[in-house]
Enzyme design. Structure first.
Site, PDB file in Angstrom:
ATOM      1  N   GLY A  25       0.912  -1.191   0.068  1.00  0.00           N
ATOM      2  CA  GLY A  25       0.095   0.011   0.076  1.00  0.00           C
ATOM      3  C   GLY A  25       0.848   1.295   0.144  1.00  0.00           C
ATOM      4  N   TYR A  26       0.410   2.194  -0.869  1.00  0.00           N
ATOM      5  CA  TYR A  26       1.361   3.572  -0.907  1.00  0.00           C
ATOM      6  C   TYR A  26       0.555   4.770  -0.739  1.00  0.00           C
ATOM      7  CZ  TYR A  26      -0.587   3.014  -5.553  1.00  0.00           C
ATOM      8  OH  TYR A  26      -1.594   3.110  -6.688  1.00  0.00           O
ATOM      9  N   GLY A  27      -0.739   4.430  -0.793  1.00  0.00           N
ATOM     10  CA  GLY A  27      -1.752   5.546  -0.598  1.00  0.00           C
ATOM     11  C   GLY A  27      -2.814   5.565   0.565  1.00  0.00           C
ATOM     12  N   SER A  28      -4.025   5.344   0.116  1.00  0.00           N
ATOM     13  CA  SER A  28      -4.932   5.182   1.193  1.00  0.00           C
ATOM     14  C   SER A  28      -4.949   3.872   1.940  1.00  0.00           C
ATOM     15  CB  SER A  28      -6.339   5.356   0.641  1.00  0.00           C
ATOM     16  OG  SER A  28      -6.734   4.064  -0.412  1.00  0.00           O
ATOM     17  N   GLU A  99     -10.996  -0.365  -4.745  1.00  0.00           N
ATOM     18  CA  GLU A  99     -10.048   0.212  -5.814  1.00  0.00           C
ATOM     19  C   GLU A  99     -10.500  -0.045  -6.919  1.00  0.00           C
ATOM     20  OE1 GLU A  99      -8.813   2.171  -4.084  1.00  0.00           O
ATOM     21  OE2 GLU A  99      -8.262   1.164  -2.172  1.00  0.00           O
TER      22      GLU A  99
HETATM   23  C1  BEZ Z   1      -2.606   2.103  -2.154  1.00  0.00           C
HETATM   24  O1  BEZ Z   1      -2.609   2.841  -1.025  1.00  0.00           O
HETATM   25  O2  BEZ Z   1      -1.958   1.306  -2.342  1.00  0.00           O
HETATM   26  C2  BEZ Z   1      -3.767   2.503  -3.137  1.00  0.00           C
HETATM   27  C3  BEZ Z   1      -3.921   3.719  -3.391  1.00  0.00           C
HETATM   28  C4  BEZ Z   1      -5.110   3.768  -4.447  1.00  0.00           C
HETATM   29  C5  BEZ Z   1      -5.688   2.719  -5.074  1.00  0.00           C
HETATM   30  C6  BEZ Z   1      -5.179   1.531  -4.789  1.00  0.00           C
HETATM   31  C7  BEZ Z   1      -4.372   1.506  -3.875  1.00  0.00           C
END
Ligand code: BEZ
Length: 187
Positions: A25-28, A99
């Site tokens: 995970g790199y965002g939310s 997502e």
């Molecule tokens: C994530 O945090 O990895 C992520 C962010 C946006 C969409 C899908 C995954």
């Protein structure tokens, strides 16, 4: 490519035979882990950078006024630090739905905080998806984020929660910090 990717993702990897799967995970996914996990650890992937270049029609914006959320862009030599989760395969049913706005699952190696290297999955919205917005200046992206809102809340909250979570992990991400600096004051 259609921006609803649920059916495509189901066909991309057959996870049914796995006891567990790693997810990067790199965002939310860093600040909103609304799914059960076996363990989690900070982790890095190489050759990618996070960018607010993806449109959000379903979480932080609407079809008429999309917000801006993250995707990963290939950037040789860069590292992206995020959070890795070890999950049961069935968690991907929830994540594929959450997502679904243009994100495809890709397989990637990731280095965990305990120095082990594991293969896992990451959701990436590629340039050919219908919701992709692409680059703009920091000021333009920040102004866009300041205005947008959707069913999951104000777009600015996505940016500030992510920035707070990265700071808590000791990660300095220049793109995220620049956008936070440019974010106009809330009304
Ligand atoms: C994530 O945090 O990895 C992520 C962010 C946006 C969409 C899908 C995954």
């Amino acid at each position: 490519m259609s921006h609803d990717t649920i059916a495509i993702n189901r066909q991309r990897q057959d996870l049914s035979q796995h006891e567990s799967v790693w997810l990067f995970g790199y965002g939310s996914l860093i600040f909103k882990a609304d799914f059960p996990y076996i363990q989690r650890q900070p982790a890095k992937i190489v050759g990618w950078s996070r960018r607010f270049w993806q449109g959000s029609h379903d979480h932080r914006g609407t079809p008429e006024a999309p917000g801006r959320v993250l995707t990963l862009i290939e950037t040789p030599g860069e590292r992206c630090t995020g959070m890795a989760y070890e999950v049961k395969p069935e968690v991907f049913e929830h994540l594929d739905h959450r997502e679904k706005n243009g994100y495809l699952r890709f397989t990637t190696p990731m280095t965990l905080a305990d120095a082990s290297v594991v293969d896992g999955l990451v959701y990436i919205a590629t340039e050919d998806n219908a919701a992709f917005l692409g680059p703009a200046s920091d000021a333009e992206i920040a102004a866009h984020i300041a205005k947008a809102k959707g069913p999951s809340g104000p777009n600015r909250e996505y940016l500030t929660k992510l920035s707070d979570a990265l700071r808590a992990l000791g990660v300095h991400d220049p793109h995220i910090e620049a956008l936070r600096d440019h974010l106009p004051k809330a009304d």
